[in-house]
Design a protein around this motif. Structure first.
Motif, PDB file in Angstrom:
ATOM      1  N   GLU A 142       2.712  -8.243   5.188  1.00  0.00           N
ATOM      2  CA  GLU A 142       4.097  -7.797   5.370  1.00  0.00           C
ATOM      3  C   GLU A 142       4.187  -6.285   5.543  1.00  0.00           C
ATOM      4  N   PHE A 143       3.246  -5.554   4.954  1.00  0.00           N
ATOM      5  CA  PHE A 143       3.201  -4.099   5.088  1.00  0.00           C
ATOM      6  C   PHE A 143       1.760  -3.663   5.302  1.00  0.00           C
ATOM      7  N   VAL A 144       1.597  -2.589   6.084  1.00  0.00           N
ATOM      8  CA  VAL A 144       0.266  -2.026   6.260  1.00  0.00           C
ATOM      9  C   VAL A 144       0.399  -0.511   6.385  1.00  0.00           C
ATOM     10  N   SER A 145      -0.549   0.202   5.805  1.00  0.00           N
ATOM     11  CA  SER A 145      -0.612   1.659   5.941  1.00  0.00           C
ATOM     12  C   SER A 145      -1.727   1.999   6.924  1.00  0.00           C
ATOM     13  N   THR A 146      -1.434   2.909   7.855  1.00  0.00           N
ATOM     14  CA  THR A 146      -2.423   3.268   8.861  1.00  0.00           C
ATOM     15  C   THR A 146      -2.248   4.732   9.250  1.00  0.00           C
ATOM     16  N   PRO A 147      -3.317   5.432   9.656  1.00  0.00           N
ATOM     17  CA  PRO A 147      -3.195   6.839  10.084  1.00  0.00           C
ATOM     18  C   PRO A 147      -2.202   6.993  11.236  1.00  0.00           C
ATOM     19  N   SER A 148      -1.416   8.045  11.210  1.00  0.00           N
ATOM     20  CA  SER A 148      -0.380   8.230  12.217  1.00  0.00           C
ATOM     21  C   SER A 148      -0.947   8.396  13.622  1.00  0.00           C
ATOM     22  N   ILE A 149      -2.209   8.845  13.750  1.00  0.00           N
ATOM     23  CA  ILE A 149      -2.816   9.000  15.075  1.00  0.00           C
ATOM     24  C   ILE A 149      -2.956   7.657  15.787  1.00  0.00           C
ATOM     25  N   LEU A 150      -2.929   6.563  15.018  1.00  0.00           N
ATOM     26  CA  LEU A 150      -3.076   5.224  15.587  1.00  0.00           C
ATOM     27  C   LEU A 150      -1.740   4.561  15.881  1.00  0.00           C
ATOM     28  N   PRO A 165       0.821  -1.221   0.000  1.00  0.00           N
ATOM     29  CA  PRO A 165       0.000   0.000   0.000  1.00  0.00           C
ATOM     30  C   PRO A 165       0.855   1.270   0.000  1.00  0.00           C
ATOM     31  N   ILE A 166       0.277   2.335  -0.529  1.00  0.00           N
ATOM     32  CA  ILE A 166       0.940   3.636  -0.550  1.00  0.00           C
ATOM     33  C   ILE A 166       0.303   4.495   0.536  1.00  0.00           C
ATOM     34  N   PRO A 167       1.099   5.003   1.485  1.00  0.00           N
ATOM     35  CA  PRO A 167       0.506   5.784   2.579  1.00  0.00           C
ATOM     36  C   PRO A 167      -0.046   7.119   2.106  1.00  0.00           C
ATOM     37  N   GLY A 168      -1.188   7.522   2.665  1.00  0.00           N
ATOM     38  CA  GLY A 168      -1.737   8.838   2.398  1.00  0.00           C
ATOM     39  C   GLY A 168      -0.926   9.898   3.121  1.00  0.00           C
ATOM     40  N   GLU A 169      -1.293  11.152   2.948  1.00  0.00           N
ATOM     41  CA  GLU A 169      -0.484  12.253   3.481  1.00  0.00           C
ATOM     42  C   GLU A 169      -0.397  12.250   5.005  1.00  0.00           C
ATOM     43  N   ASN A 170      -1.409  11.674   5.678  1.00  0.00           N
ATOM     44  CA  ASN A 170      -1.406  11.616   7.143  1.00  0.00           C
ATOM     45  C   ASN A 170      -1.148  10.207   7.676  1.00  0.00           C
ATOM     46  N   ASP A 171      -0.657   9.336   6.803  1.00  0.00           N
ATOM     47  CA  ASP A 171      -0.464   7.933   7.165  1.00  0.00           C
ATOM     48  C   ASP A 171       1.013   7.570   7.235  1.00  0.00           C
ATOM     49  N   VAL A 172       1.265   6.394   7.817  1.00  0.00           N
ATOM     50  CA  VAL A 172       2.604   5.809   7.784  1.00  0.00           C
ATOM     51  C   VAL A 172       2.502   4.392   7.226  1.00  0.00           C
ATOM     52  N   LEU A 173       3.547   3.965   6.559  1.00  0.00           N
ATOM     53  CA  LEU A 173       3.640   2.597   6.057  1.00  0.00           C
ATOM     54  C   LEU A 173       4.541   1.817   7.010  1.00  0.00           C
ATOM     55  N   ILE A 174       4.019   0.726   7.542  1.00  0.00           N
ATOM     56  CA  ILE A 174       4.751  -0.078   8.524  1.00  0.00           C
ATOM     57  C   ILE A 174       5.140  -1.422   7.913  1.00  0.00           C
ATOM     58  N   LYS A 175       6.417  -1.775   8.054  1.00  0.00           N
ATOM     59  CA  LYS A 175       6.856  -3.133   7.730  1.00  0.00           C
ATOM     60  C   LYS A 175       6.532  -3.985   8.949  1.00  0.00           C
ATOM     61  N   THR A 224       6.541   7.335   5.068  1.00  0.00           N
ATOM     62  CA  THR A 224       5.586   8.229   5.724  1.00  0.00           C
ATOM     63  C   THR A 224       4.914   9.137   4.697  1.00  0.00           C
ATOM     64  N   GLY A 225       3.700   9.571   5.025  1.00  0.00           N
ATOM     65  CA  GLY A 225       3.002  10.554   4.198  1.00  0.00           C
ATOM     66  C   GLY A 225       3.666  11.916   4.300  1.00  0.00           C
ATOM     67  N   GLU A 226       3.341  12.793   3.361  1.00  0.00           N
ATOM     68  CA  GLU A 226       4.043  14.074   3.273  1.00  0.00           C
ATOM     69  C   GLU A 226       3.811  14.991   4.462  1.00  0.00           C
ATOM     70  N   LYS A 227       2.727  14.793   5.215  1.00  0.00           N
ATOM     71  CA  LYS A 227       2.456  15.655   6.375  1.00  0.00           C
ATOM     72  C   LYS A 227       2.987  15.084   7.700  1.00  0.00           C
ATOM     73  N   ILE A 228       3.641  13.951   7.641  1.00  0.00           N
ATOM     74  CA  ILE A 228       4.101  13.286   8.858  1.00  0.00           C
ATOM     75  C   ILE A 228       5.478  13.806   9.273  1.00  0.00           C
ATOM     76  N   THR A 229       5.553  14.285  10.521  1.00  0.00           N
ATOM     77  CA  THR A 229       6.828  14.754  11.075  1.00  0.00           C
ATOM     78  C   THR A 229       7.226  13.973  12.333  1.00  0.00           C
ATOM     79  N   ARG A 230       6.279  13.265  12.921  1.00  0.00           N
ATOM     80  CA  ARG A 230       6.525  12.583  14.199  1.00  0.00           C
ATOM     81  C   ARG A 230       7.247  11.251  14.032  1.00  0.00           C
TER      82      ARG A 230
END
Length: 337
Positions: free
Chosen positions: A96-104, A23-33, A72-78
């Protein structure tokens, strides 16, 4: 990437290993291995076609993971690539990979293993929300935890011990009863061999309870309502009583459920509360955030710890589901990716 998909509603064999695009992370998402993913009873219900919010088949189940940030999405700094994290997911965790909102997502301390941490998000946030956010929760409360040897049950036991509660915990086997006694449950009760209502009233000399966490439902609810004292509440977390049953048996089980009448709750000053942790994040993300933060503080300080029953490989997802469905687990089941 490798994934496990529910290709058709039904038995554990409907879980299939399949390749899917990363998956491709959205602007507020992160991609996790993903290194490890938690198995939850909601996954079982989704596979059986009994979870209304599940996507249409085929889909990738899984609500929680631990792993390493890949992108990480383009708005992610944390977060940045290489960070160790633990996260909730809106399905998609068996991969193997999942994209999820950074708030989670939360940073995972170096001294915590991925397998252990993957058992933290769903069970502990559910237990914490059920105890702290649905009403008063004070030192010395009498608390009944149904299915106390499961993931949410053991999380609730640990939180209740911190608050010095008197803990009643039910389970379905001698092995589980012994385990509950060894970890500090004051009154372990085998609901297969005795009437838990009669047993509790005998122990308390007819005194009633403050909080009941119920993940079973069905005919248990009528007994639980009688066990509550004024200002007490039942927090319903699930309906394990319908798992694995056909439509007719499910209907019969639902008909056994006590109808909770608002006037009777009013006149007795009792409460009945339903908890779906996904809905908390959907409608009250501020509350979900505080809950997850508090859980991570307790985990980092060593106050709480997921109890891992067994670790399966991703390819053994069907075996993991069967293990849980047959109620063999004491604590959390994990998939290692």
């Amino acid at each position: 990437m490798k994934t496990i998909k529910i290709v058709k509603k039904g038995k554990p064999e409907k879980l299939k290993l399949e390749a899917s695009p990363i998956p491709i992370p959205g602007e507020n998402d992160v991609l996790i291995k993903v290194v490890a993913a938690g198995v939850n009873f909601a996954d079982i219900l989704a596979r059986q076609g009994l979870y209304p919010e599940a996507p249409k088949v085929p889909f990738i189940p899984g609500y929680e993971v631990a792993g390493i940030i890949e992108d990480t999405g383009e708005k992610i700094t944390r977060f940045k690539k290489g960070d160790r994290v633990v996260a909730l997911t809106n399905f998609g965790g068996y991969a193997e990979f999942v994209s999820t909102p950074s708030i989670l997502v939360r940073h995972l301390p170096e001294d915590k293993s991925f397998e252990e941490a993957a058992g933290l998000p769903v069970n502990f946030t559910t237990a914490y929300h059920s105890l702290y956010n649905t009403g008063s929760f004070t030192k010395g409360n009498r608390v009944l935890i149904q299915a106390a040897a499961g993931g949410v049950g053991l999380a609730a036991v640990q939180l209740c011990k911190i608050m010095e509660c008197e803990i009643f915990g039910t389970a379905s086997s001698i092995e589980k009863i012994t385990f509950l006694k060894n970890i500090g449950v004051h009154h372990p009760i085998n609901y297969f061999t005795c009437d838990f209502e009669e047993e509790i009233l005998k122990i308390t000399k007819n005194e009633k309870l403050d909080i009941i966490l119920d993940s079973i439902g069905g005919k248990f609810i009528a007994k639980e309502l009688r066990l509550l004292r004024g200002h007490g509440r039942i927090v319903n977390l699930g309906i394990a009583s319908i798992s694995g049953k056909g439509k007719l048996k499910i209907l019969i089980e639902l008909l056994k459920s006590k109808r909770v009448h608002p006037i009777k709750l009013l006149t007795s000053s009792k409460g009945f509360y339903g908890v779906n942790i996904r809905k908390i994040w959907e409608f009250r993300p501020d509350l979900g955030k505080v809950t997850f933060d508090n859980i991570m503080k307790l985990y980092t300080k060593g106050k709480i710890k997921p109890i891992i029953s067994r670790v399966f490989s991703l390819e053994e997802a069907a075996k993991a589901h069967s293990f849980m469905e047959n109620r063999k687990n004491i604590g959390k089941i994990i998939l290692k990716v």
